[in-house]
Structures are given as structure tokens and as C-alpha cells.
Design a protein around this motif. Structure first.
Motif, PDB file in Angstrom:
ATOM      1  N   TYR A  24       0.931  -1.141   0.133  1.00  0.00           N
ATOM      2  CA  TYR A  24       0.042   0.044   0.071  1.00  0.00           C
ATOM      3  C   TYR A  24       0.918   1.140   0.065  1.00  0.00           C
ATOM      4  CZ  TYR A  24      -3.037   3.568   1.943  1.00  0.00           C
ATOM      5  OH  TYR A  24      -3.929   4.574   2.224  1.00  0.00           O
ATOM      6  N   LYS A  26       3.857   1.569  -1.028  1.00  0.00           N
ATOM      7  CA  LYS A  26       4.670   1.853  -2.324  1.00  0.00           C
ATOM      8  C   LYS A  26       3.642   2.487  -3.327  1.00  0.00           C
ATOM      9  CE  LYS A  26       5.595  -1.310  -6.175  1.00  0.00           C
ATOM     10  NZ  LYS A  26       5.653  -2.783  -6.733  1.00  0.00           N
ATOM     11  N   LYS A  27       2.313   2.109  -3.316  1.00  0.00           N
ATOM     12  CA  LYS A  27       1.473   2.577  -4.204  1.00  0.00           C
ATOM     13  C   LYS A  27       1.194   4.230  -3.944  1.00  0.00           C
ATOM     14  CE  LYS A  27      -0.958  -1.721  -5.352  1.00  0.00           C
ATOM     15  NZ  LYS A  27      -2.056  -2.416  -4.772  1.00  0.00           N
ATOM     16  N   LEU A  30       4.172   5.967  -5.169  1.00  0.00           N
ATOM     17  CA  LEU A  30       4.434   6.308  -6.529  1.00  0.00           C
ATOM     18  C   LEU A  30       3.323   7.420  -6.838  1.00  0.00           C
ATOM     19  CD1 LEU A  30       5.029   2.502  -7.873  1.00  0.00           C
ATOM     20  CD2 LEU A  30       6.531   4.424  -7.305  1.00  0.00           C
ATOM     21  N   TYR A  31       2.113   7.146  -6.526  1.00  0.00           N
ATOM     22  CA  TYR A  31       0.977   8.324  -6.715  1.00  0.00           C
ATOM     23  C   TYR A  31       1.382   9.650  -6.346  1.00  0.00           C
ATOM     24  CZ  TYR A  31      -3.506  10.336  -7.791  1.00  0.00           C
ATOM     25  OH  TYR A  31      -4.389  11.079  -8.118  1.00  0.00           O
ATOM     26  N   ARG A 333      -9.842  -5.345  -2.736  1.00  0.00           N
ATOM     27  CA  ARG A 333      -8.906  -6.495  -3.777  1.00  0.00           C
ATOM     28  C   ARG A 333      -9.872  -7.828  -3.792  1.00  0.00           C
ATOM     29  NH1 ARG A 333      -3.889  -5.813  -1.625  1.00  0.00           N
ATOM     30  NH2 ARG A 333      -4.012  -7.988  -0.582  1.00  0.00           N
ATOM     31  N   GLN A 341     -10.491   0.099  -5.256  1.00  0.00           N
ATOM     32  CA  GLN A 341      -9.275  -0.169  -5.033  1.00  0.00           C
ATOM     33  C   GLN A 341      -8.161   1.149  -5.266  1.00  0.00           C
ATOM     34  OE1 GLN A 341      -6.851  -3.728  -6.568  1.00  0.00           O
ATOM     35  NE2 GLN A 341      -8.848  -4.423  -7.023  1.00  0.00           N
ATOM     36  N   LEU A 342      -8.482   1.646  -6.263  1.00  0.00           N
ATOM     37  CA  LEU A 342      -7.661   2.774  -7.138  1.00  0.00           C
ATOM     38  C   LEU A 342      -7.933   4.049  -5.942  1.00  0.00           C
ATOM     39  CD1 LEU A 342      -5.659   4.173  -9.071  1.00  0.00           C
ATOM     40  CD2 LEU A 342      -8.062   4.982 -10.195  1.00  0.00           C
ATOM     41  N   ILE A 345      -6.543   4.170  -2.544  1.00  0.00           N
ATOM     42  CA  ILE A 345      -5.119   4.739  -2.422  1.00  0.00           C
ATOM     43  C   ILE A 345      -4.768   6.276  -3.026  1.00  0.00           C
ATOM     44  CG2 ILE A 345      -2.872   4.378  -3.733  1.00  0.00           C
ATOM     45  CD1 ILE A 345      -4.024   1.434  -4.005  1.00  0.00           C
ATOM     46  N   THR A 346      -5.415   6.509  -3.956  1.00  0.00           N
ATOM     47  CA  THR A 346      -5.270   7.751  -4.240  1.00  0.00           C
ATOM     48  C   THR A 346      -5.892   9.021  -3.534  1.00  0.00           C
ATOM     49  OG1 THR A 346      -7.201   7.793  -5.646  1.00  0.00           O
ATOM     50  CG2 THR A 346      -5.286   7.407  -6.831  1.00  0.00           C
TER      51      THR A 346
END
Ligand SMILES: Nc1ncnc2c1ncn2[C@@H]1O[C@H](COP(=O)(O)OP(=O)(O)O)[C@@H](O)[C@H]1O
Ligand SMILES: [Mg+2]
Length: 362
Positions: A24, A26-27, A30-31, A333, A341-342, A345-346
């Protein structure tokens, strides 16, 4: 904005270089990077307030690297409360009291505090199970009134230590999950036996007592609805997703850590309720998702996201079971909901971005 004003520190429990939820984070990293925000993970115990530097970990080129960073301007609190939280608490409080740091949200402290805050809402109070602080007389009174009770640790997670106690012909039956999250069922002959069982089981921790609610399907599978609500890039609350978690038939809890399954809410309700009732249930869940975050935030202070556990009993009544301020994302998930899911995270990064703009503007 300077570089350190565009930094977001994920505050987590780290044991050396070990910390959970790496996938999580890591995402998030990156975002964040895409939006010019530097994200890293750190332990509140690794902050040096005199140099204003912190030791942490950054995801770069496929792996996590240990580094020193300036204290971040924004903190995402993922420091799970649990048995050894006292080792973290003073450091967390110091960060919370630092005028140069903005927390995306302040973690909720426990089930009892949350219950008391929600009980003040005329709209939400009727959906709260009657809840009291555990003592043996309170348990006895609950059993007399309802025939079955639940005891659960005030600072518990994952269904650990949740036990149902019910009156049976030969005395009592206690079943649930012990401290190691192992399921157990125990027959108890009389009140003396019950008294000694609960005093050993609850020793050293605070527990709550509620009536046992029939939060299961007709075939006895325990389930609840997990609603994830998050602040978005405009600083407003939005619902990210709704999923049903199904426990094992032999279990009394529906937590995924107890080995459960998940399914989308929309396809689950019509299987078990007539269409008018299913619609009413979904409306009631939506009202909770709408009302609860704003209401809780008013009494508690800023929040970034909440996992709301909602129970539905066999008669179709909706109950607010628990509110988590550090919710997991696995369930979306498991039900293969890519949008949820997206967003899961965002949204925290978008909200951090919103606060960064606010802070510069205001
Ligand atoms: N009053 C209750 N009646 C029946 N089942 C309950 C009750 N309270 C909790 N449960 C079950 O136990 C699970 C865990 O309880 P919860 O309050 O969410 O604690 P935890 O922090 O351990 O997740 C719930 O998801 C639900 O399945
Ligand atoms: Mg729960």
C-alpha cells in the motif's frame, strides 16, 4: 511550496526495517511522486526534534531504502493502536503538538470513546448496540435481559478477544476468539464458573459488553458491511466502496483475519432480503456513510478516512459495530472492485495535496 512542505510522512510502527502494508505504501509513494509529493515511511520513535530530522524509508527503483529526511510537513497516521502502543504514544503526541506539522487526520483512540461520541447524534444513536463497560454484574444483567452477550476488548482489532456468552440449558457457553485469534468454545456449568472464566479472560484489559446481535445469514454465516469513506481532493467526504465480509460458519466474527471471504454489497443483499427491505438497508447504510464522518469529526477533530463496520441482523436492522480510523484495503481487492481499489490509494494523497494548497493559501 518548498520541498519539505511537499512531503508526506507515513507514520507507522517499524521494527528495524520491517513494517506492514508495504504494498500500500509503495502505491502511495508512486502516486505521490506523480503529483510532486515526496512520500516516505517513518517510525515516531525515530524523530530527532533538535535536528528536526527523521530516519525512515523511501521506495525508489524497486525497493525500500533507509534514509534521513527533514520532519515532514504532513503526516498520515498509520500507527496502529494495540497492546504496545504505549511505546509510541508519547512520540506521536509530540508530533501532534508540533505547530509545523499537519496530520491528515488524528487517529481514534478506542471503541468506548467512539461510542460515546456517536451516542450524541440523534440520527446515529438508534443504530448503536447498547454498550457498557464490562464488569461481571453488567454481564449478568445483559444475559438476564437478552439471553446472550458479546464481550470485546476496548482496544481490540481483527476480532481478537471477541467472545459470545450465552445461556444454555446446562449453564453457559462461551465462544469466540482468544488472544492468539484462535477460535474456541467452552461449556460453563454455573455462575461461579462464568465469573472465574471472564475474570481470567478479561484480566489486564478493559472490555465492553453488548447484547449479542444475530449478525449472520440464515445459514449462520456471520457477516458485516465494511464501508470506506475518505476525504477527497476537495477536502470533502466521499464513499470509496462498500463490501461484505463473511466469516466462517463456525465463527461468531466476520473479520477477514479470522479467515473470511468478501463479496460486493449490491449482489449480496438481494440474496438474503426481499427487494423493498434490501433497498431500505442500503439507504440506511448510505445515511450512516453520509452522516457519521462529519459528526465524528465535529467532536474528535480532523479525520482523513474511516472504515465503518456495519452489522445487519436477521430481521434486517442496521447496526453500527465499529469505526476504524486506520482501515485496511484488502477487502476491495478481494471483491475485485478496481475503482474502489484505486480511490482507496489515491484519495489520501489527493487530500494531502489539498491541505498543502490550503496551508500555502491560508
Ligand atoms: N454485539 C455484537 N453482536 C454480534 N456480533 C458482534 C457484536 N459485536 C461485534 N460482533 C462481531 O465481531 C466482529 C468484531 O467486532 P468489532 O467490534 O468490529 O471488533 P474488532 O476491533 O475486533 O474488529 C464484528 O465484525 C462482528 O462480526
Ligand atoms: Mg471490526
Amino acid at each position: 511550496m518548498t520541498a519539505s512542505e511537499r512531503s508526506l510522512g507515513i507514520m507507522a510502527r517499524c521494527q528495524g526495517s520491517h513494517f506492514v502494508d508495504k504494498g500500500y505504501y509503495k502505491k502511495l509513494t508512486l502516486y505521490g511522486r506523480k503529483h510532486g509529493i515526496r512520500v516516505f515511511v517513518f517510525s515516531p520513535r525515530q524523530v530527532n526534534f533538535s535536528t528536526r530530522m527523521v530516519k525512515g524509508f523511501e521506495y525508489r527503483n524497486g525497493s525500500w531504502h533507509a534514509k534521513e529526511f527533514p520532519i515532514p510537513a504532513f503526516i498520515y497516521d498509520r500507527c496502529f493502536v494495540g497492546p504496545s502502543y504505549r511505546h509510541y504514544k508519547p512520540f506521536v503526541e509530540k508530533l501532534q503538538n508540533d505547530r509545523n506539522i499537519t496530520f491528515l487526520g488524528h487517529g481514534l483512540s478506542g471503541k468506548w470513546q467512539v461510542h460515546q461520541m456517536l451516542a450524541k447524534s440523534p440520527l446515529l444513536a438508534p443504530l448503536l448496540p447498547p454498550t457498557e463497560i464490562f464488569s461481571y454484574p453488567v454481564l449478568q444483567a445483559t444475559l438476564e435481559k437478552y439471553g446472550a452477550a458479546i464481550i470485546k476488548p476496548m482496544a481490540g482489532t481483527h476480532g481478537i478477544g471477541v467472545v459470545r456468552i450465552k445461556e444454555v440449558r446446562s449453564g453457559y457457553e462461551a465462544s469466540g476468539r482468544n488472544r492468539d485469534n484462535q477460535p474456541f468454545t467452552r461449556r460453563i456449568r454455573d455462575t461461579a464458573g462464568l465469573k472465574s472464566f471472564v475474570s481470567v479472560f478479561t484480566a489486564g484489559r478493559k472490555f465492553l459488553v453488548q447484547p449479542y446481535l444475530e449478525l449472520h445469514t440464515p445459514d449462520g454465516t456471520p457477516f458485516d458491511v465494511r464501508v470506506l469513506v475518505q476525504k477527497n481532493g476537495l477536502g470533502k467526504w466521499a464513499t470509496t466502496g462498500k463490501a461484505v465480509r463473511l466469516g466462517d460458519k463456525r465463527s461468531i466474527t466476520s473479520n477477514l483475519h479470522g479467515g473470511g471471504k468478501a463479496t460486493p454489497l449490491a449482489s449480496f443483499l438481494p440474496l438474503h432480503f426481499k427487494s423493498a427491505k434490501a433497498a431500505r438497508i442500503e439507504q440506511s447504510i448510505n445515511r450512516v456513510a453520509e452522516e457519521l464522518p462529519r459528526f465524528l469529526e465535529e467532536s474528535h477533530g480532523r479525520l482523513v478516512e474511516l472504515g465503518i463496520d456495519i452489522g445487519i441482523d436477521t430481521a434486517g436492522n442496521v447496526w453500527i459495530i465499529e469505526v476504524n480510523s486506520r482501515p485496511g484495503r484488502t477487502v476491495f481487492r478481494m471483491i475485485d472492485d478496481p475503482t474502489a481499489q484505486l480511490h482507496s490509494i489515491t484519495q489520501p494523497v489527493r487530500y494531502a495535496h489539498y491541505l498543502m494548497k490550503e496551508r500555502v493559501g491560508g
